[in-house]
Design a protein around this motif. Sequence first.
Motif, PDB file in Angstrom:
ATOM      1  N   THR A 220       0.830  -1.208   0.000  1.00 10.05           N
ATOM      2  CA  THR A 220       0.000   0.000   0.000  1.00 10.05           C
ATOM      3  C   THR A 220       0.867   1.261   0.000  1.00 10.05           C
ATOM      4  O   THR A 220       2.006   1.241   0.476  1.00 10.05           O
ATOM      5  CB  THR A 220      -0.917   0.019   1.265  1.00 10.05           C
TER       6      THR A 220
ATOM      7  N   PHE B 200      -0.352   3.708   1.713  1.00  7.88           N
ATOM      8  CA  PHE B 200      -0.856   4.338   2.943  1.00  7.88           C
ATOM      9  C   PHE B 200      -0.893   3.342   4.115  1.00  7.88           C
ATOM     10  O   PHE B 200      -1.973   2.979   4.597  1.00  7.88           O
ATOM     11  CB  PHE B 200      -2.255   4.926   2.682  1.00  7.88           C
ATOM     12  N   PRO B 201       0.284   2.932   4.605  1.00  5.16           N
ATOM     13  CA  PRO B 201       0.324   1.942   5.699  1.00  5.16           C
ATOM     14  C   PRO B 201      -0.419   2.414   6.947  1.00  5.16           C
ATOM     15  O   PRO B 201      -0.982   1.598   7.681  1.00  5.16           O
ATOM     16  CB  PRO B 201       1.818   1.797   6.008  1.00  5.16           C
ATOM     17  N   GLU B 202      -0.466   3.738   7.161  1.00  6.51           N
ATOM     18  CA  GLU B 202      -1.116   4.265   8.375  1.00  6.51           C
ATOM     19  C   GLU B 202      -2.605   3.918   8.413  1.00  6.51           C
ATOM     20  O   GLU B 202      -3.226   3.914   9.467  1.00  6.51           O
ATOM     21  CB  GLU B 202      -0.904   5.788   8.486  1.00  6.51           C
ATOM     22  N   PHE B 203      -3.180   3.636   7.263  1.00  8.99           N
ATOM     23  CA  PHE B 203      -4.577   3.231   7.172  1.00  8.99           C
ATOM     24  C   PHE B 203      -4.862   2.034   8.088  1.00  8.99           C
ATOM     25  O   PHE B 203      -5.961   1.869   8.600  1.00  8.99           O
ATOM     26  CB  PHE B 203      -4.839   2.817   5.720  1.00  8.99           C
TER      27      PHE B 203
ATOM     28  N   ASP C 298      -3.292   1.222  10.985  1.00  8.54           N
ATOM     29  CA  ASP C 298      -2.848   1.352  12.380  1.00  8.54           C
ATOM     30  C   ASP C 298      -3.942   0.954  13.369  1.00  8.54           C
ATOM     31  O   ASP C 298      -3.724   0.130  14.256  1.00  8.54           O
ATOM     32  CB  ASP C 298      -2.382   2.792  12.667  1.00  8.54           C
ATOM     33  N   SER C 299      -5.128   1.546  13.239  1.00  7.94           N
ATOM     34  CA  SER C 299      -6.170   1.236  14.225  1.00  7.94           C
ATOM     35  C   SER C 299      -6.698  -0.184  14.020  1.00  7.94           C
ATOM     36  O   SER C 299      -7.120  -0.841  14.977  1.00  7.94           O
ATOM     37  CB  SER C 299      -7.314   2.256  14.167  1.00  7.94           C
TER      38      SER C 299
ATOM     39  N   GLN D  77      -4.926  -2.780  13.419  1.00 10.96           N
ATOM     40  CA  GLN D  77      -4.033  -3.689  14.151  1.00 10.96           C
ATOM     41  C   GLN D  77      -4.100  -3.480  15.659  1.00 10.96           C
ATOM     42  O   GLN D  77      -3.666  -4.329  16.413  1.00 10.96           O
ATOM     43  CB  GLN D  77      -2.576  -3.458  13.716  1.00 10.96           C
TER      44      GLN D  77
ATOM     45  N   THR E  85       2.578  -4.281   6.826  1.00 12.02           N
ATOM     46  CA  THR E  85       2.268  -3.413   5.700  1.00 12.02           C
ATOM     47  C   THR E  85       3.597  -3.022   5.051  1.00 12.02           C
ATOM     48  O   THR E  85       4.590  -2.813   5.747  1.00 12.02           O
ATOM     49  CB  THR E  85       1.540  -2.136   6.169  1.00 12.02           C
TER      50      THR E  85
ATOM     51  N   ASP F 223       5.114  -0.309   2.209  1.00 12.51           N
ATOM     52  CA  ASP F 223       4.849   0.855   1.358  1.00 12.51           C
ATOM     53  C   ASP F 223       5.626   0.670   0.056  1.00 12.51           C
ATOM     54  O   ASP F 223       6.868   0.705   0.063  1.00 12.51           O
ATOM     55  CB  ASP F 223       5.309   2.123   2.092  1.00 12.51           C
TER      56      ASP F 223
ATOM     57  N   GLU G  42      -7.261  -0.051   0.107  1.00 10.33           N
ATOM     58  CA  GLU G  42      -6.983  -0.269   1.533  1.00 10.33           C
ATOM     59  C   GLU G  42      -8.229  -0.757   2.284  1.00 10.33           C
ATOM     60  O   GLU G  42      -8.138  -1.676   3.107  1.00 10.33           O
ATOM     61  CB  GLU G  42      -6.435   1.015   2.179  1.00 10.33           C
TER      62      GLU G  42
END
Length: 245
Positions: free
Chosen positions: A7, A9-12, A14-15, A17, A35, A37, A138
Motif C-alpha cells: 500500500t 498508505f500503511p497508516e490506514f 494502524d487502528s 491492528q 504493511t 509501502d 486499503e
Amino acid sequence: MKITILTLFPEFFDSFQATSIIKRALDRQLVEFETVDFRQYTLDKHNHVDDTPCGGGQGMLLSCQPIVDCIKAVKTEGSLVVMMSPQGKTFTQKVAHEFANVNHLILLCGHYEGFDERIRDYVDMEISLGDFVLTGGEGAAMVISDAVIRLLNGVILEESHADDSFENGLLEYPQYTRPVEYDGKRVPDVLLSGHHANIRKWRLKQSLIRTMEKRPDLLENRVFTKEEEKLMQEIKAERALEKEK
Ligand SMILES: C[S@@+](CC[C@H](N)C(=O)[O-])C[C@H]1O[C@@H](n2cnc3c(N)ncnc32)[C@H](O)[C@@H]1O
C-alpha cells in the motif's frame, strides 16, 4: 499465517491492528500482519509511483516498476498475490476460507485511477468487494484481512462462526439477549425452554425462512437435507394457510 499489505498508505491499518479481536490475534501471534509501502521500491528520482495514462484521460495510474519490484521482493514460496480491484471475482465467505488456508497472503492495494494494465501479469488473482468503486484498495484489504483472520484457529471459538451467515449456505437465525421482554417484544419461548433439540430445530427453520425472505438466491442450487426439506414443506404450508386467512 502471514498477511502482507502492499500500500501507499500503511497508516490506514494502524487502528485495525490496534483494536479488539484483531489486536488480540496479533498479540497472541495467531497471525503475522505487515504493511509494506511500495513507494520505497521506486527508482524514480522524485519518488513518484504513478504517471498519466497513455492516450490521455483523467487521473494518475500506478506504474509497473515500483509495484512489480515490491511484489518480487515480498513474495515467498507458496504465497498468493491478490490485487484489490473492482474488476475481480467477488469476495465471499467461501473465498475467505480459501484465503485462510494460504500460508502467505499478499494483498495489493491500488489508488488513484488504478494500475498500469501490465501489473496484472504479476498477480495471481483480482478480488473485488462488490460492484462499486472505492478510492483505494486499503478498505477492501482491511475487510478481507478481517474476514480471514477471524477464521484462523484460536482467534474466535470455532462454534462462534460455525452458525454465522453463509457458513452453511444460509443466513443466521434471529438472535436475542436479555431482557426477555423489551418494549412489549418477547424473546421466543423456545429459546427460554432449555430444550436443546427444539432450539436447534427452531434455529434451522428460522435460518431457512430468513434466507427465503432476504436472499432467495442462496437457496437456488442448495441440496437440502431431509430435515431441511421437511421444514421447507412446513414453512410453505404455514404460508399458504396464512394467505387463506
Ligand atoms: C478508484 S479505484 C480505480 C478503479 C478503476 N479505474 C476501474 O474503473 O476499474 C482505485 C483502487 O481502489 C481499489 N478498489 C476500488 N474499488 C474496489 C472494489 N470494489 N473492490 C476492491 N478494490 C477496489 C482498487 O485497488 C483500485 O485500483
